[in-house]
Design an enzyme around this catalytic site. Structure first.
Site, PDB file in Angstrom:
ATOM      1  N   CYS A   1      23.536  -8.842   9.492  1.00  0.00           N
ATOM      2  CA  CYS A   1      22.250  -8.550  10.228  1.00  0.00           C
ATOM      3  C   CYS A   1      21.255  -7.791   9.398  1.00  0.00           C
ATOM      4  O   CYS A   1      21.450  -7.206   8.487  1.00  0.00           O
ATOM      5  CB  CYS A   1      22.540  -7.996  11.488  1.00  0.00           C
TER       6      CYS A   1
ATOM      7  N   ASP B   1     -15.210   0.926 -11.533  1.00  0.00           N
ATOM      8  CA  ASP B   1     -15.646  -0.081 -10.595  1.00  0.00           C
ATOM      9  C   ASP B   1     -16.886   0.735  -9.905  1.00  0.00           C
ATOM     10  O   ASP B   1     -16.640   1.861  -9.495  1.00  0.00           O
ATOM     11  CB  ASP B   1     -14.470  -0.558  -9.410  1.00  0.00           C
TER      12      ASP B   1
END
Length: 520
Positions: free
Chosen positions: A34, A437
């Site tokens: 599980c 940037d």
């Protein structure tokens, strides 16, 4: 983490969804494995064993739980965060390389012997490449069985199995049902070639900036925003496709894939997951960045911010270089012209998509004068295209990040900020930081951070290894037009019965009264 039994037991007992994909719980008394958050009552600790992957649990003889479907959890963040051999191999396996080229092809792509790769993967994930690919084929088979009306023989070959017998045996071993029994549990679609599914992620997730960034930089004909969904074309190993992605609720993204060849299903799913950065661990990222006095308020304002990445590293690198020293609108215009002239035409019955972005090989013979760019800029773009077409630069799923950076830096006219942007969004390096940037420098100045690249890089050392997420927070700081239209559209087009508030970026809710969270 699977070796820390005490922490695993605590995670299972608390049904903590954050650990889904980090490890898998096998129950010795039932023979079932599980996810940690399985709603079924947790067994006694002495009846639990833990595995690092679904493939390892399957190889040990355990079947997937029919209730929690552990084969459909978010992937382990490790393989997107690391740049070593095991991580590169896992990314290539997820991209379907073993199904297409076999384990020998995987070894050839990585430049190591198959024996070395096998040994490394067994140490890291408890299974070799063949077993990992088999687990992935089983997941693809289940999706096709449950969501299409295709004949089972077609499902077998389209999901990567070499024979119907191997397909039947695997489905029974993994899911405890025959293919026919599995189909009776699903809802088959009427349209062949179209698959609808859910892409799970670890909460929280901030969709506004994620989808806003993708839409604001979208190339007409290749991408579009339509009726509350981001849509784009895909260039895939066996053909092409159209992906439609929309926020659905607090735990998954709704994905619809229209594919020309369903053998590309697994590859298309994993590329969409990568595009939206759905395998990230936002708790770990936000926890570290949230300690910083400048970054903390940004993180608390937009918890779960993701890095918009790409479905195709080569495409993104060309687009990034086209946009170097240009506005976003100009970059879109240049890319749209390339697409219209040299892209592969597609038919999109559900929208306005017209082309797949052209492969570097299709652009290699293009006359440089066809690009309305300064001469030096054109030379840079075509140097990149030539290197991609010849294979000198590898920006694929299994690429070596350091080698790719070195090759990009050696190209004429490619700026450091462009290299870092490509590393962040095309390679998926979460620590890439484009300090030059303009948007990042502008946001840094508004937040009283250094604006000189060298000084900003020094200051960003406190944000490692998540500088890429810090960069995304800086890009999205303030009320910028990059996301405004999409935020408005998201809030206006949320499908019933979910409410718009489920999709907005919100500060994390207080966990007062809860026990201290367990960290992966």
């Amino acid at each position: 983490m699977h070796e820390d039994v005490e922490r695993c037991v605590r995670a299972v007992r608390s049904r903590d969804t954050r650990f889904d994909g980090w490890f898998f719980t096998a129950v010795l008394t039932t023979g079932i494995y599980c996810r940690p958050s399985c709603p079924v009552m947790a067994p006694k600790p002495e009846n639990m064993s833990f595995y690092p992957s679904a493939a390892a649990a399957q190889q040990a003889g355990f079947r997937a739980c029919k209730r929690c479907r552990p084969d459909a959890v978010p992937g382990s963040p490790e393989w997107n965060e690391r740049a070593d051999l095991a991580a590169r191999a896992m990314r290539l396996i997820k991209d379907g390389i073993v199904d297409r080229e076999g384990t020998a092809g995987l070894a050839a792509r990585l430049g190591y012997s198959l024996r070395q790769i096998e040994r490394q993967l067994r140490v890291e994930v408890g299974a070799g490449p063949a077993a990992l690919a088999r687990a992935q084929r089983a997941q693809a088979a289940r999706l096709l069985i449950e969501t299409t009306a295709l004949p089972m023989a077609d499902v077998a070959f389209m999901s990567g199995f070499s024979s119907v017998r191997a397909f039947n045996d695997t489905v029974r071993a993994v899911f405890g049902l025959s293919p026919t029994g599995l189909r009776s549990r699903g809802r088959a679609a009427d349209v062949t070639g179209v698959v609808s599914l859910r892409l799970p992620f670890r909460a929280p997730l901030c969709p506004d900036d994620l989808f806003g960034h993708l839409v604001a930089s979208s190339v007409p004909g290749v991408e579009e925003w339509r009726s509350g969904a981001y849509r784009r074309t895909l260039r895939l190993p066996h053909g092409h496709g159209v992906a439609e992605l929309r926020p659905a609720d607090a735990s998954y993204i709704q994905c619809t894939l229209a594919l020309s060849d369903l053998r590309d299903l697994t590859t298309a799913i994993n590329r969409c997951r990568r595009l939206l950065d759905l395998d990230a661990d936002p708790v770990a990222i936000d926890e570290l960045l949230g300690r910083d006095p400048v970054m903390g308020p940004l993180v608390r304002g937009k918890p779960g911010l993701r890095i918009p990445q790409t479905v195709d590293g080569e495409e993104f690198s060309i687009r990034a270089l086209l946009g170097q020293q240009a506005s976003m609108a100009a970059a879109r215009t240049h890319a749209a012209r390339l697409v219209a002239a040299h892209g592969v035409p597609v038919t999109d019955s559900g929208g306005g998509l017209t082309h797949v972005f052209p492969a570097p090989a299709a652009l290699a013979g293009l006359n440089p004068a066809a690009l309305a760019l300064p001469q030096e800029h054109r030379a840079s773009v075509f140097a990149l295209i030539g290197s991609l077409a010849s294979g000198d630069i590898d920006l694929g799923a299994g690429s070596d990040w350091r080698d790719a950076r070195t090759e990009l830096e050696s190209l004429p006219g490619v700026e450091p900020g462009t290299v870092e942007t490509i590393a962040l969004r095309a390679l998926g390096d979460p620590d890439a930081f484009p300090a030059t940037d303009p948007g990042i420098r502008r946001a840094a100045g508004e937040l009283s951070l250094p604006t000189a690249p060298a000084a900003l890089i020094h200051r960003a050392a406190d944000w490692r290894p998540w500088r890429g997420y810090a960069a995304q927070h800086l890009w999205s700081a303030g009320d910028r037009p990059i996301t405004h239209d999409v935020i408005t559209a998201l809030q206006a087009t949320v499908p019933s019965p979910a409410s718009p508030s489920a999709f907005r970026c919100r500060p994390a809710r207080s966990d007062a009264g809860r026990s201290e969270p367990i960290r992966p």
